[in-house]
Design a protein around this motif. Structure first.
Motif, PDB file in Angstrom:
ATOM      1  N   GLU A   1      21.206 -57.100  37.122  1.00  0.00           N
ATOM      2  CA  GLU A   1      21.224 -57.217  38.206  1.00  0.00           C
ATOM      3  C   GLU A   1      22.797 -57.053  38.611  1.00  0.00           C
ATOM      4  O   GLU A   1      23.765 -57.786  38.023  1.00  0.00           O
ATOM      5  CB  GLU A   1      20.817 -58.643  39.078  1.00  0.00           C
ATOM      6  N   GLY A   2      23.176 -56.083  39.593  1.00  0.00           N
ATOM      7  CA  GLY A   2      24.579 -55.711  39.737  1.00  0.00           C
ATOM      8  C   GLY A   2      24.789 -55.285  41.011  1.00  0.00           C
ATOM      9  O   GLY A   2      24.118 -54.927  41.854  1.00  0.00           O
ATOM     10  N   VAL A   3      25.959 -54.660  41.232  1.00  0.00           N
ATOM     11  CA  VAL A   3      26.520 -53.555  41.995  1.00  0.00           C
ATOM     12  C   VAL A   3      26.607 -52.301  41.582  1.00  0.00           C
ATOM     13  O   VAL A   3      27.367 -51.890  40.708  1.00  0.00           O
ATOM     14  CB  VAL A   3      27.900 -54.203  42.751  1.00  0.00           C
ATOM     15  N   TYR A   4      25.768 -51.221  41.975  1.00  0.00           N
ATOM     16  CA  TYR A   4      25.734 -49.776  41.540  1.00  0.00           C
ATOM     17  C   TYR A   4      25.894 -48.803  42.721  1.00  0.00           C
ATOM     18  O   TYR A   4      25.396 -48.966  43.821  1.00  0.00           O
ATOM     19  CB  TYR A   4      24.243 -49.691  40.810  1.00  0.00           C
ATOM     20  N   ALA A   5      26.643 -47.846  42.243  1.00  0.00           N
ATOM     21  CA  ALA A   5      26.819 -46.733  43.207  1.00  0.00           C
ATOM     22  C   ALA A   5      25.302 -45.809  43.279  1.00  0.00           C
ATOM     23  O   ALA A   5      24.664 -45.802  42.505  1.00  0.00           O
ATOM     24  CB  ALA A   5      27.876 -45.655  42.734  1.00  0.00           C
ATOM     25  N   PRO A   6      25.417 -45.123  44.526  1.00  0.00           N
ATOM     26  CA  PRO A   6      23.902 -44.315  44.587  1.00  0.00           C
ATOM     27  C   PRO A   6      23.787 -43.290  43.457  1.00  0.00           C
ATOM     28  O   PRO A   6      22.452 -42.982  43.020  1.00  0.00           O
ATOM     29  CB  PRO A   6      24.177 -43.661  45.751  1.00  0.00           C
ATOM     30  N   GLN A   7      24.899 -42.924  42.667  1.00  0.00           N
ATOM     31  CA  GLN A   7      24.595 -41.911  41.474  1.00  0.00           C
ATOM     32  C   GLN A   7      24.016 -42.540  40.451  1.00  0.00           C
ATOM     33  O   GLN A   7      23.258 -41.899  39.739  1.00  0.00           O
ATOM     34  CB  GLN A   7      26.119 -41.572  41.207  1.00  0.00           C
TER      35      GLN A   7
END
Length: 279
Positions: free
Chosen positions: A230-236
């Motif tokens: 679980e984390g913070v991810y860019a759309p890429q």
């Protein structure tokens, strides 16, 4: 109490069955005036309530955060019993969408008169939800916002209403909602997961996403079977995945493209996830 007639739709209000048309709420109702409460959307299939334990868990969290006093006689067993009775009354026990609405009773302005609650159950038959692949876009009009209230349904619903207006206008099946910093949070009515190199990813609650019932269930079931991040991810990150899918209490649905750009669809992985969720 009048006898029931199957030609009418029934509801349960504070534990009492009555015809839907008979319900009358005052204009001072705090759910109407201030959205002072929360709601849960549940599914009944063949008379059984899906993921009731996870729904109950989120209900208790929401009530605690909002300072609501759920009646002592409204236990998880009582809730299940009442839902099952209601779907029988409405002749929709094979597959039904249930809405549980809980709100602070009393009048007043911003300052409540009491923390006691009223609660309402509705049940309507539904068709099996689509589980086929879908094309989605990136939401342009609204962004998620982390707050004490963002993990459950209720005070944050305008976000999903406005995103759904955009979805309809753009004639898309769903939209990916981003945070103010441009990171992936969720979809308009689902959480989002993806698989890459045998790792199961999903945005953290720090993105302001809903702590959905299926999200909770999948994360619990995945322990010891998958590596979960679980984390913070860019759309890429979605474009690099082996599979991207939406999850809610209705089921899991694969995403085939974002803004017209195709995604990798390793569908055998989806079947593994469905087996994990419903096995």
């Amino acid at each position: 109490m009048a006898s029931f007639n199957s030609n009418y739709v029934y509801i349960t209000y504070n534990g009492q069955f009555l015809q839907e048309a008979a319900l009358q709420l005052p204009v001072t109702n705090r759910a109407f005036q201030y959205n002072d409460g929360f709601f849960e959307t549940l599914v009944v299939e063949q008379g059984k309530v899906r993921f009731l334990a996870e729904h109950w868990e989120r209900m208790q969290e929401a009530a605690s955060i909002l300072g609501l006093e759920v009646p002592k006689d409204l236990t998880i067993d009582k809730l299940e019993e009442t839902i099952q009775a209601l779907v029988l009354k409405n002749e929709c026990a094979s597959l039904a969408r249930i809405k549980l609405k809980v709100w602070r009773t009393g009048e007043g302005l911003y300052t409540p008169q009491t923390d006691a609650v009223d609660w309402l159950l509705t049940a309507h038959g539904m068709e099996s939800p689509s589980l086929i692949t879908m094309a989605v876009g990136i939401c342009q009009t609204v962004q998620t916002l982390l707050s004490r209230f963002s993990t459950f349904k209720g005070p944050n619903s305008l976000l999903y209403v406005m995103a759904s207006r955009e979805k309809k206008k753009r004639q898309l099946e769903d939209l990916v909602l981003l945070t103010a910093s441009g990171h992936v949070a969720e979809l308009t009515y689902s959480n989002i997961f993806w698989l890459k190199d045998n790792i199961l990813y999903t945005p953290s609650l720090d993105t302001g996403c809903l702590n959905g019932v299926m999200r909770r269930h999948l994360l619990k079931k995945a322990v010891g079977k998958w590596t979960v991040k679980e984390g913070v991810y860019a759309p890429q990150a979605l474009h690099l995945a082996d599979l991207v899918f939406a999850s809610n209490v209705m089921g899991l649905r694969p995403i085939e493209s974002i803004e017209g750009k195709p995604l990798t669809l390793q569908l055998p992985l989806l079947e593994e996830m469905r087996a994990l969720a419903f096995g």
